[in-house]
Design a protein around this motif. Sequence first.
Motif, PDB file in Angstrom:
ATOM      1  N   LEU A 160     -58.959 140.732   6.011  1.00 43.17           N
ATOM      2  CA  LEU A 160     -58.385 140.298   7.290  1.00 43.17           C
ATOM      3  C   LEU A 160     -57.260 139.300   7.059  1.00 43.17           C
ATOM      4  N   SER A 161     -57.435 138.424   6.075  1.00 43.18           N
ATOM      5  CA  SER A 161     -56.386 137.459   5.754  1.00 43.18           C
ATOM      6  C   SER A 161     -55.122 138.172   5.275  1.00 43.18           C
ATOM      7  N   ARG A 162     -55.306 139.169   4.447  1.00 43.00           N
ATOM      8  CA  ARG A 162     -54.160 139.919   3.951  1.00 43.00           C
ATOM      9  C   ARG A 162     -53.405 140.597   5.099  1.00 43.00           C
ATOM     10  N   THR A 163     -54.147 140.919   6.159  1.00 44.15           N
ATOM     11  CA  THR A 163     -53.542 141.567   7.320  1.00 44.15           C
ATOM     12  C   THR A 163     -52.796 140.582   8.214  1.00 44.15           C
ATOM     13  N   PHE A 164     -53.392 139.389   8.422  1.00 48.14           N
ATOM     14  CA  PHE A 164     -52.852 138.492   9.452  1.00 48.14           C
ATOM     15  C   PHE A 164     -52.191 137.217   8.928  1.00 48.14           C
ATOM     16  N   LEU A 165     -52.530 136.784   7.714  1.00 43.07           N
ATOM     17  CA  LEU A 165     -52.022 135.507   7.234  1.00 43.07           C
ATOM     18  C   LEU A 165     -50.495 135.435   7.121  1.00 43.07           C
ATOM     19  N   PRO A 166     -49.820 136.470   6.603  1.00 38.60           N
ATOM     20  CA  PRO A 166     -48.360 136.330   6.454  1.00 38.60           C
ATOM     21  C   PRO A 166     -47.650 135.984   7.760  1.00 38.60           C
ATOM     22  N   GLU A 167     -47.995 136.671   8.822  1.00 35.35           N
ATOM     23  CA  GLU A 167     -47.332 136.397  10.102  1.00 35.35           C
ATOM     24  C   GLU A 167     -47.730 135.038  10.648  1.00 35.35           C
ATOM     25  N   GLN A 168     -49.010 134.684  10.511  1.00 36.58           N
ATOM     26  CA  GLN A 168     -49.461 133.397  11.018  1.00 36.58           C
ATOM     27  C   GLN A 168     -48.823 132.246  10.252  1.00 36.58           C
TER      28      GLN A 168
END
Length: 294
Positions: A172-180
């Motif tokens: 989930l981090s790999r999915t959302f962390l870059p944008e956040q």
Amino acid sequence: MSYPNDLKEYPQLEGSNYPFRLFFNECRYAKAGQNILFLHWHEHFEIIMMQEGSAIFHIDSKSYELHPGEVLFVPSGGLHVGYSLRDDHVRFISIVFHSSLFKDWKQDPQHEQFVVPYLENRYQLPVKPAELVPTCCTYYSLLDTIVDEKLQKGPAFQLIIKNQLHLLFVLLSRTFLPEQAASNTNERHSFNRERFKPLLEYMENHFDEKMTVESAARSVNLNPYHFCKTFKKLTGRTFIDYVNLCRVNEAERLLLETDFTVTEIAGKVGCDNPNYFTKLYKQYKGITPSGVRK
């Protein structure tokens, strides 16, 4: 920033060295609008897996519908409550764990980069990840493995559960962390949460007092219209409905834990008319106060 201590829950977990537990929740013959998860918060993370029926959960002032097969992520410290959407059996699993479950990973730089920001609430996973990125559904088989391992209790099942949870956070981090990280947004703390905190705390401790919408609105410096709109968004209930729910929950405790008469309990929770109290209690609990005693 935190919510009133009276709303704080202290989940009974597996142990201090393994702060994790599954809760199997079931409400048979639930009515539409019936409370299936009472308003509370805790310092643990919670993952809600819907198995049967449909419900609406209010998490930090926002509402989310949940149907069988869908999953919600409740952040650490998030105020949450749930209601059945219709007359139906409702079953859901709550996976509750504390961030200290992963304390052994602290020396891993990848863990520090991808998982720790969420464990420390610097960033927050979306409450309903698959609604934003449908491919997140493919990660939820990890949750099924966790449930199966807990039920089977095979060799090293606790280690498998821990690793499956960690892998879920990584994906989930790999999915959302870059944008956040790029936008540096964290919506966890809202103005209304802090603004309403003293009022909620007061309501949880003063069941017998008469409180009008107007007086409650004044306490948070809002006019009644905006107060009612904001209150419902925060709790999922109208102000009057929430007051009544507080009263019947306290009444239920008194019925089960004391020898007070039904009339005495009605007075203690602010209902001067015992007949009205009986009607109100049955409306929320599906049984009369005398039926509880029997």
